[in-house]
Write an enzyme that holds these catalytic residues in place. Structure first.
Site: not given
Ligand SMILES: O=C(O)CCC(=O)C(=O)O
Ligand SMILES: [Fe+2]
Length: 320
Positions: A109, A111, A269, A284
């Protein structure tokens, strides 16, 4: 929205980051820098980081112990305007807890691509709790994926738009890992339904002027101009292209307090869900992007690495 005219690619020369050792994760995508303290970046380095991200997609920095919550938020604010996740109404401001016991990050995806006006541009993820094994994250270049396609298909895709719907990932069975609440309830409180958006299928990068595929398995539900069956077939074709792109993807083995920063314009990702039943926790901070746009006129001032003979040969041995 027009693209920046003063773009100069670093092509391996990392401007104000040249003083650090750079570890290239693959020839065309993903770089780790050693010895950087993200709390100490100069204004010039912040500007250069945006160009490096446009070029390399994702960058990694280990051992960011100094990037405590308040510094993490501050770094986001230096890269852009904070993007607050629509499901997140907690006390930690723009910090989004990316804990992946749940399945919500396990599909490729970009974000918050379901945000109509300002989806996420840069995401800064810091990993603060690690499982004993597993729990890597993978990133893929949706730009290099696009440039694997024939010019005819590229031209056709650029005429299309797609719907992105948060319900696809945050629907029935997903709970918010931080609050334990059902995402549906959180989105539903003051909104008539889960947020959704319509964006161009091919998105132009505002710095480089290059194009990238902007549909993803996590949030995209349909291509607006096509029948259901056409839409499903074409979307699956594009998702599989991303899935199979080992030559334009990287996988990051986290260490404690490592940080990944990526540009969601031209990358996707996914969390690799192999660490259950153990826990993993990351935080994040994200920034808002421009409204996604397609501009077919802009030609990059300088060729990207993938426009070189080297990338052409990569394509020859990795056809799709
Ligand atoms: O936890 C992860 O490895 C990715 C999480 C994720 O998609 C994000 O933090 O945007
Ligand atoms: Fe993500």
């Amino acid at each position: 929205m027009t693209v920046s005219q003063d773009y100069r690619p670093p092509t391996g020369e990392y401007r104000s980051f040249s003083q650090y050792k750079a570890i290239e994760y693959s020839a065309y995508f993903g770089t780790e820098f050693e010895g950087v303290d993200l709390t100490q970046l100069t204004d010039q380095q912040i500007e250069d980081l945006k160009v490096i991200l446009a070029e390399r997609g994702v960058v990694f920095f280990r051992g960011q112990d100094n990037l405590v919550e308040e510094k993490h938020i501050e770094l986001g604010g230096r890269l852009g305007e904070h993007h607050v996740h629509p499901s997140w109404k907690g006390p930690r401001g723009p910090i989004f807890v990316a804990e992946t016991r749940q399945s919500w990050a396990n599909h490729w995806h970009s974000d918050v691509s379901f945000d109509q006006e300002t989806p996420v541009k840069y995401s800064i993820l810091k990993m603060e709790q690690l499982p004993p094994a597993g729990g890597d994250t993978a990133w893929a270049s949706a730009e290099l994926a696009y440039y694997k396609l024939s010019p005819s298909l590229r031209a056709y895709l650029s005429t299309l738009t797609a719907e992105h719907d948060s319900a696809l990932t945050f629907g029935a069975n997903s709970s918010n890992p931080h609050t334990g609440n059902d995402f549906k309830e959180e989105f539903g409180k003051d909104k008539p339904r889960f947020p959704r958006a319509i964006h161009p299928v091919i998105r132009t990068h505002p710095i480089t002027g290059r194009q990238a595929i902007f549909v993803n398995r996590g949030f995209t539900t349909r291509i607006v101009e096509l029948t259901k069956s056409e839409s499903e077939t074409l979307l699956n074709f594009l998702y599989n292209l991303i899935d199979r792109g080992q030559e334009f993807s990287v996988r990051f083995r986290w260490s404690l307090n490592a940080v990944a920063i990526w540009d969601n314009t031209q990358t996707q990702h996914k969390a690799i869900g192999d660490f259950l039943p153990n826990d993993r926790k990351g935080f994040r901070v994200s920034t808002k992007s421009e409204k996604p746009f397609f501009d077919g006129e802009r030609k990059a001032a300088y060729p990207a690495l993938y426009e070189t003979e080297g990338w052409q040969r990569v394509l020859d041995i990795n056809p799709y």
